[in-house]
Scaffold this active site. Structure first.
Site, short mmCIF file in Angstrom:
data_model
loop_
_atom_site.label_atom_id
_atom_site.label_comp_id
_atom_site.label_asym_id
_atom_site.label_seq_id
_atom_site.Cartn_x
_atom_site.Cartn_y
_atom_site.Cartn_z
N GLU A 206 2.00 -54.77 -7.30
CA GLU A 206 2.89 -53.95 -6.49
C GLU A 206 2.14 -53.57 -5.22
O GLU A 206 0.92 -53.36 -5.26
CB GLU A 206 3.27 -52.67 -7.27
CG GLU A 206 4.06 -51.69 -6.41
CD GLU A 206 4.64 -50.52 -7.21
OE1 GLU A 206 4.09 -50.19 -8.27
OE2 GLU A 206 5.64 -49.95 -6.74
N CYS B 125 7.87 -49.15 -8.76
CA CYS B 125 8.86 -48.31 -8.08
C CYS B 125 9.28 -48.87 -6.73
O CYS B 125 10.34 -48.52 -6.21
CB CYS B 125 8.30 -46.91 -7.88
SG CYS B 125 8.07 -46.02 -9.41
N ASN C 71 13.51 -51.56 -12.60
CA ASN C 71 12.12 -51.24 -12.97
C ASN C 71 12.12 -50.15 -14.03
O ASN C 71 12.37 -50.41 -15.19
CB ASN C 71 11.32 -50.84 -11.73
CG ASN C 71 9.92 -50.39 -12.07
OD1 ASN C 71 9.24 -51.02 -12.85
ND2 ASN C 71 9.48 -49.28 -11.50
N GLU C 72 11.90 -48.91 -13.61
CA GLU C 72 11.85 -47.80 -14.59
C GLU C 72 13.17 -47.05 -14.56
O GLU C 72 13.22 -45.87 -14.22
CB GLU C 72 10.70 -46.87 -14.26
CG GLU C 72 9.38 -47.40 -14.73
CD GLU C 72 8.22 -46.46 -14.46
OE1 GLU C 72 8.37 -45.50 -13.67
OE2 GLU C 72 7.15 -46.68 -15.03
O1 AHR Z 1 2.03 -48.46 -11.31
C1 AHR Z 1 2.41 -47.40 -10.51
C2 AHR Z 1 3.83 -46.94 -10.79
O2 AHR Z 1 3.93 -46.45 -12.08
C3 AHR Z 1 4.87 -48.02 -10.75
O3 AHR Z 1 5.31 -48.27 -9.48
C4 AHR Z 1 5.97 -47.45 -11.57
O4 AHR Z 1 6.77 -48.44 -12.14
C5 AHR Z 1 5.24 -46.58 -12.56
O5 AHR Z 1 5.80 -45.33 -12.65
#
Ligand code: AHR
Length: 664
Positions: free
Chosen positions: A49, A251, A382-383
């Site tokens: 990321e 994220c 994602n989350e």
């Molecule tokens: O890895 C950092 C963040 O942690 C990521 O972007 C997210 O998916 C998680 O909350």
């Protein structure tokens, strides 16, 4: 001390020794010729990321920050030169930002450019500071380019790398000669290695010149690709032998609001035409503000697929499902307006796999890769959590499966490894027969030790698992005090023996985040740390590497008595059969403060070489690696004897060992 007390003391000491010996007498039995279940080639992967300046300022070898003046503050990263020669006042010259939107014909993804005016013979100079300076290496060729358009007169532009005292480290020059916008390029060689150089553009000759898309790349990129990636960082990724590469997050996929979500179509095609976007980690943490953190998309989806191919990893893109980050604005696309999002997912599969005759396959081919990228996995969201996610997921699943039934879909169970959101997500995804569910755990080392049995209890007939983001947090989740220390790495290793034992359920796993600039991080811990010139692996990296490089093709049973080895006397273990190398591979974690000497018994009809290779990772629990001491914790190899299908191991306190035993 009287004699009775002394005697009592001696007896107690003996009892301690005897009980320690009893502990050391552990026998671990490996059913070496009975493979239990297949291990996916994707098992140990990477999560990338753009956080911690992982892309711009990191993997992307571009040295110029704000190359097209599109940051919110258009001259951020740029300053007027302060030298005797260049007096920096309106008498000698000036820089002004012009917005193309003033001229309707010139609108585009790159609205702004800089207008440089030189008023007198003294000339005028601009300096770009790079990302925390520019790492420059002696003897390396640098390629400079910019787009320019002379408006009045004709300036000479001297292009120069300078150190912090203004001393030249190499230079060249350009003379824009076309009356229209044109790209100019030149190269020069750096005379010194400097971690924090700057780029100076000196304009001489009275007149006005418009400039844009200023770029400086080293030639020693990965595979020497022009405009490529930092070779030292890619090498570290390559060395992991990762099974997959998850991208772009995290994220960052979601955006703080939907306008800031990751839109892959804006990251392909000509790099110079990619629209800049704020990086959501820019102001996420008050304690680590990064106002100059944007996404230039120098590494976009084409470069991502190419990177995955280069390092032998299966691509695993994660796409926006029409929900922005639910920790931020939680913006949701209405269900009847979801089509463009779904189309993005379908088109991405076409971009990766489609024939060069398809719309998106053609773009891939035009960009230089006529062959497909062999995309087999795609993640939706994602989350995300709650009914809003599930109802959107269903629509994506239906559309993707209708067109690409062979592509496996990864769904998400939210940000936490337990609790209401997690339970709800799982219940719904189970009902939907979801193929692979992503679970995230940023937890204490203790949690990781205690959860080595987590997947022993999972339904063998249910969805498969993607342990998509995990890392032990030495202090607390996302605490800036977290360290990549050996205790965290060791606990991850213990947990990973549980992932491996359960490879019939766990199909993919990745530590997160991956990269962090030592001056630019927002989130710690991270797998690899770097500055402008060097990078170092963490103990956590070595744990990942030891597991991934010793993956094996099938799990084997390894037991203490009739039990899996999941923390008894501090030991955790998993065993695999490597059908390619024809070797039995053991991973054993000693999470206790005592050395342990288990006997390994290899059961079954196979014959073994009389020597095995043992790799050990060990240290003090609080130890870390650093740029100054990058190898403080690193794997050490030794040879051990195999006698009558038995191995007497001696495992140091708080250590991970990997043992490879060849068959004859
Ligand atoms: O890895 C950092 C963040 O942690 C990521 O972007 C997210 O998916 C998680 O909350």
């Amino acid at each position: 001390m009287n004699t009775r007390l002394k005697l009592l003391g001696a007896v107690c000491a003996q009892v301690l020794v005897v009980s320690a010996l009893a502990q050391n007498k552990t026998t671990l039995t490996v059913q070496a010729d009975k493979p239990v279940s297949e291990i996916q080639s994707t098992m140990w992967g990477i999560f990338f990321e753009d956080i911690n300046y992982g892309a711009d300022g990191g993997l992307n070898a571009e040295l110029v920050k704000n190359k097209s003046f599109e940051f919110d503050v258009p001259l951020m990263g740029w300053s007027e030169a302060k030298t005797d020669k260049f007096s920096n006042n309106l008498e000698s010259g000036a820089v002004m930002i012009i917005n193309r939107s003033l001229s309707p014909d010139e609108k585009g993804p790159n609205p702004r450019f800089a207008r440089v005016t030189v008023n007198n013979a003294a000339g005028y100079a601009l300096v770009n500071e790079g990302f925390f300076g520019m790492g420059v290496k002696k003897g390396i060729t640098y390629t400079f380019s910019l787009h320019a358009k002379p408006i009045e007169g004709s300036a000479d532009i001297k292009v120069e790398l300078v150190d912090d005292k203004g001393q030249s480290l190499g230079s060249s020059s350009i003379k824009p000669d076309s009356k229209d916008w044109k790209k100019y390029a030149t190269t020069f060689v750096a005379s010194e290695t400097v971690a924090k150089a700057k780029l100076k553009l000196s304009f001489t000759g009275k007149g006005v010149t418009d400039i844009d898309l200023v770029s400086l790349f080293p030639s020693d990129t990965w595979k020497n690709r022009p405009g490529g990636m930092r070779a030292d960082l890619v090498q570290l990724l390559y060395d992991l032998k990762p099974g997959f590469l998850r991208f772009p997050g995290g994220c960052i996929v979601e955006g703080r609001d939907l306008s800031q979500r990751y839109q892959w179509k804006k990251t392909v095609g000509n790099v110079e035409e990619r629209e800049l976007l704020i990086n959501r980690w820019n102001t996420e943490f008050k304690h680590r503000p990064a106002p100059d953190y944007f996404q230039s998309f120098g590494i976009g989806f084409y470069e991502y697929f190419q990177l995955a191919e280069d390092i032998g990893a299966s691509p695993l893109p994660i796409l926006s499902c029409g929900l922005s980050c639910q920790f931020n604005t939680a913006e949701a696309v209405p269900m009847d307006q979801l089509d463009p999002y779904i189309q993005d997912a379908l088109d991405l599969i076409e971009f990766a796999n489609g024939a060069a005759t398809t719309t998106w396959g053609k773009l891939r081919a035009d960009m230089g890769h006529p062959q497909p990228f062999n995309l087999k996995l795609i993640g939706v969201g994602n989350e995300q959590w709650g009914p809003q996610y599930i109802e959107r997921y269903k629509v994506f699943e239906k559309a993707i499966k209708a067109k690409y039934p062979e592509v496996k879909i990864v769904s998400g169970s939210g940000p936490f490894p337990d609790g209401e959101m997690f339970e709800y997500g799982w219940e719904e995804l189970r009902k939907l027969n979801a193929e692979i569910v992503d679970e995230h755990y940023y937890r204490s080392p203790q949690w990781f030790f205690e959860n080595a049995t987590r997947y022993d209890k999972y339904d063998r007939k249910g969805p498969k698992i993607f342990a998509g983001e995990y890392a032990a947090q030495s202090v607390a989740i996302a605490s800036p005090e977290n360290k990549n220390n050996w205790q965290c790495a060791l606990s991850e290793a213990a947990f990973m023996t549980g992932l491996e034992r359960n490879a019939d359920v766990v199909y993919l796993t990745s530590y997160a985040p991956l990269l962090a600039h030592v001056e630019g991080w927002q989130w710690t811990p991270d797998l690899i740390w770097f500055d402008n010139l060097n990078a170092h692996a963490t103990p956590n990296y070595y744990v990942q590497k030891l597991f991934a490089n010793n993956r094996g093709t099938h799990t084997l049973s390894i037991k203490s008595g009739t039990e899996n080895v999941t923390g008894q006397n501090g030991l955790y273990s998993s065993a695999v059969w490597d059908g390619n190398a024809k070797e039995v591979v053991l991973k054993i974690v000693n999470g206790s403060e005592n050395a342990v000497s288990p006997e390994i018994q290899l059961q079954g009809g196979k014959k073994y070489s009389d020597k095995a290779v043992m790799t050990t990772l060990k240290s003090e629990l609080t130890s870390v690696n650093s740029l100054q001491d990058p190898s403080h914790i690193k794997p050490e190899e030794s040879t051990i004897a195999v006698k009558n299908k038995s191995i007497a191991l001696n495992i140091a306190p708080n250590s991970l060992v990997v043992v490879r035993i060849k068959t004859k």
